[in-house]
Structures are given as C-alpha cells and as structure tokens.
Motif scaffolding. Sequence first.
Motif, PDB file in Angstrom:
ATOM      1  N   THR A   1      31.066  65.502  89.911  1.00 28.67           N
ATOM      2  CA  THR A   1      30.494  66.322  88.837  1.00 28.67           C
ATOM      3  C   THR A   1      31.577  67.248  88.324  1.00 28.67           C
ATOM      4  O   THR A   1      32.524  67.587  89.042  1.00 28.67           O
ATOM      5  N   CYS A   2      31.421  67.619  87.045  1.00 29.34           N
ATOM      6  CA  CYS A   2      32.369  68.545  86.416  1.00 29.34           C
ATOM      7  C   CYS A   2      32.216  69.908  87.106  1.00 29.34           C
ATOM      8  O   CYS A   2      31.102  70.396  87.272  1.00 29.34           O
ATOM      9  N   GLU A   3      33.341  70.497  87.451  1.00 28.52           N
ATOM     10  CA  GLU A   3      33.263  71.779  88.175  1.00 28.52           C
ATOM     11  C   GLU A   3      32.823  72.913  87.257  1.00 28.52           C
ATOM     12  O   GLU A   3      32.383  73.949  87.710  1.00 28.52           O
ATOM     13  N   ASN A   4      32.952  72.681  85.968  1.00 34.82           N
ATOM     14  CA  ASN A   4      32.534  73.732  85.033  1.00 34.82           C
ATOM     15  C   ASN A   4      31.055  73.595  84.633  1.00 34.82           C
ATOM     16  O   ASN A   4      30.276  74.528  84.785  1.00 34.82           O
ATOM     17  N   CYS A   5      30.650  72.412  84.115  1.00 37.33           N
ATOM     18  CA  CYS A   5      29.279  72.286  83.596  1.00 37.33           C
ATOM     19  C   CYS A   5      28.336  71.586  84.573  1.00 37.33           C
ATOM     20  O   CYS A   5      27.132  71.562  84.353  1.00 37.33           O
ATOM     21  N   GLY A   6      28.872  71.000  85.596  1.00 35.82           N
ATOM     22  CA  GLY A   6      28.022  70.385  86.620  1.00 35.82           C
ATOM     23  C   GLY A   6      27.555  68.980  86.289  1.00 35.82           C
ATOM     24  O   GLY A   6      26.819  68.366  87.062  1.00 35.82           O
TER      25      GLY A   6
ATOM     26  N   LEU B   1      39.966  65.949  80.225  1.00 38.39           N
ATOM     27  CA  LEU B   1      38.916  66.910  79.876  1.00 38.39           C
ATOM     28  C   LEU B   1      37.523  66.330  80.116  1.00 38.39           C
ATOM     29  O   LEU B   1      37.301  65.133  79.884  1.00 38.39           O
ATOM     30  N   CYS B   2      36.598  67.190  80.538  1.00 39.17           N
ATOM     31  CA  CYS B   2      35.184  66.808  80.503  1.00 39.17           C
ATOM     32  C   CYS B   2      34.777  66.915  79.037  1.00 39.17           C
ATOM     33  O   CYS B   2      34.894  67.987  78.437  1.00 39.17           O
ATOM     34  N   THR B   3      34.330  65.813  78.427  1.00 39.46           N
ATOM     35  CA  THR B   3      34.054  65.846  76.981  1.00 39.46           C
ATOM     36  C   THR B   3      32.786  66.614  76.645  1.00 39.46           C
ATOM     37  O   THR B   3      32.529  66.919  75.485  1.00 39.46           O
ATOM     38  N   ALA B   4      31.970  66.927  77.646  1.00 36.53           N
ATOM     39  CA  ALA B   4      30.751  67.688  77.356  1.00 36.53           C
ATOM     40  C   ALA B   4      31.038  69.176  77.233  1.00 36.53           C
ATOM     41  O   ALA B   4      30.479  69.846  76.367  1.00 36.53           O
ATOM     42  N   CYS B   5      31.917  69.695  78.076  1.00 36.38           N
ATOM     43  CA  CYS B   5      32.179  71.141  78.032  1.00 36.38           C
ATOM     44  C   CYS B   5      33.622  71.462  77.652  1.00 36.38           C
ATOM     45  O   CYS B   5      33.968  72.640  77.512  1.00 36.38           O
ATOM     46  N   ASN B   6      34.438  70.420  77.480  1.00 35.76           N
ATOM     47  CA  ASN B   6      35.837  70.610  77.058  1.00 35.76           C
ATOM     48  C   ASN B   6      36.685  71.421  78.021  1.00 35.76           C
ATOM     49  O   ASN B   6      37.616  72.112  77.586  1.00 35.76           O
TER      50      ASN B   6
HETATM   51 ZN   LIG Z   1      31.924  69.684  81.994  1.00 40.45          ZN
END
Ligand SMILES: [Zn+2]
Length: 252
Positions: A222-227, A198-203
């Motif tokens: 980069t996270c594909e969800n939050c960048g 998991l990306c811990t910033a956006c879960n």
């Molecule tokens: Zn993220």
Amino acid sequence: MYPDLKNVIELQQVDVRVEELTKQIDSLPAQIQSLHSRLDGFIHAQEERKKRLTANQHARKELDGDIKVIQEKIAKHKDQLYQVKTNDQFRAMTKEIEGEEAKVRAIEDEILEKMLEAEEIQKQVQEAASRLESERLLVAAQIAQLESEQKADDEERRGLQARRAEIQASLSESTRSLYDRIRPARRGIAVAEVREGLCTACNVLLRPQVYNEVRTNEVLLTCENCGRIIYYPGPARLGTNESESSEAGATA
Ligand SMILES: [Zn+2]
C-alpha cells in the motif's frame, strides 16, 4: 503477478464502472421526467391559445349584442324625431342619436380588432398543432432511447455485479477486507498505479525500496501516504492504456 493483486485491480475496475453505470441509471428518471414536462409545457401553451380564442369569440358575440341594443335605441330615437315639438328638443335628440352612432362605430372598431386578434391566434394554434405533433414524436423517440440505454446499463451492471462476486470470492480474506476498508475512505478508489516512482492517486514519491518491490507486482503493497493498494502497470507508455494495462496484468 500476485493473484490477489491481479484480482483486486480488476475489482477496482469493476467497481468504478458499476458506480458510473449507477449514476447513469439513477439520472434517467429525471431526464425522462424533464422530457415529459417539456411536452406538457407545449400542450399547456396550446390549451391556453385555444382558451384565448374562445374568450375572443365570446367577447365578439357580446359586442355584437351591444351594437344591437344601441341600434334599437337609435331606431326608436329616430322615430321620436318626428314627434318632437321644439327645435331644442330636436337638437337634443339628434345629438343623442349622434352619440349613439359614435358608440356603434367604436364598438365596430373593437370587433374588427378582435377579429384580427382571432385570426392571429388561429394561425398560432394551427402552427403549434403541427409543431406539437413533431414534438410528441421527438419526445417519444428520446424516451425510448433513454429506456433502451437504461436497459443496457442495467444488463451491464448485473453482469459486473456477478463478476464482482466471483472476484471477491477469489480474494484472500485479508485483501478483501483491506480493499473494503480503503475504498470508502478514499472516494471509491482503493487501487492505484505507480508510475515513475509516484503513486498516481496521491502523487507522492515512493521510497526506492518500496518502488523496487512494487515493480515486481508479486507482493501486495500500500502507498505509505494515501494507503491505497499500489501496483506497477509497466514502463511509461504513450497514450491511455486501459486495455494495455489489463493485458500487462494478464501476462505478468
Ligand atoms: Zn498514494
């Protein structure tokens, strides 16, 4: 570990701490001001007590004067008693004197009340005077404490700002501009750890392929969800781990 990744992680840590310090530093003047106001409040209350005491003394003096005036009247009326010609006049004069004597007693009661009040205020003034002294010392100590915190915060921030400039200078142009773009858009956090996929910033769960890549820490992803820029601090551990994760960063 990919050098840009390692540096950008540190840059993020520096920026978070600088922001924290800035908040603390900016809050200090208001804290110092509120201590000054508290002390001013004490001083003001004490001045008010002293004013009440003075007013009380004036009032007593005036009442003393009133009594003197009435007593002069009584003396005059008592003299006149010997000169009255009729019983009616005598009764009228006696009644007048009694009325005046009652007034004197009423004023004496009022003076007594004022004296008790004065004693009470005097006691409050004395108590407050010693409290005020310890309050002054306390406030002075608290202000000195805040000022020394401010100095330490300032120094730490200056050191971090110097370090920030060094890190920035070592980043590639593309990573620097990526970081500078994400950070303001993501409430100050441009770099996030990945834990258990998991990306811990956006879960949000990473795709397996991205997760495998991020685990190498050898590429800037980069996270594909939050960048946010993502990295892998190592397998899940117990407890907090700021020192451990920077250790991991240093050894990877
Ligand atoms: Zn993220």
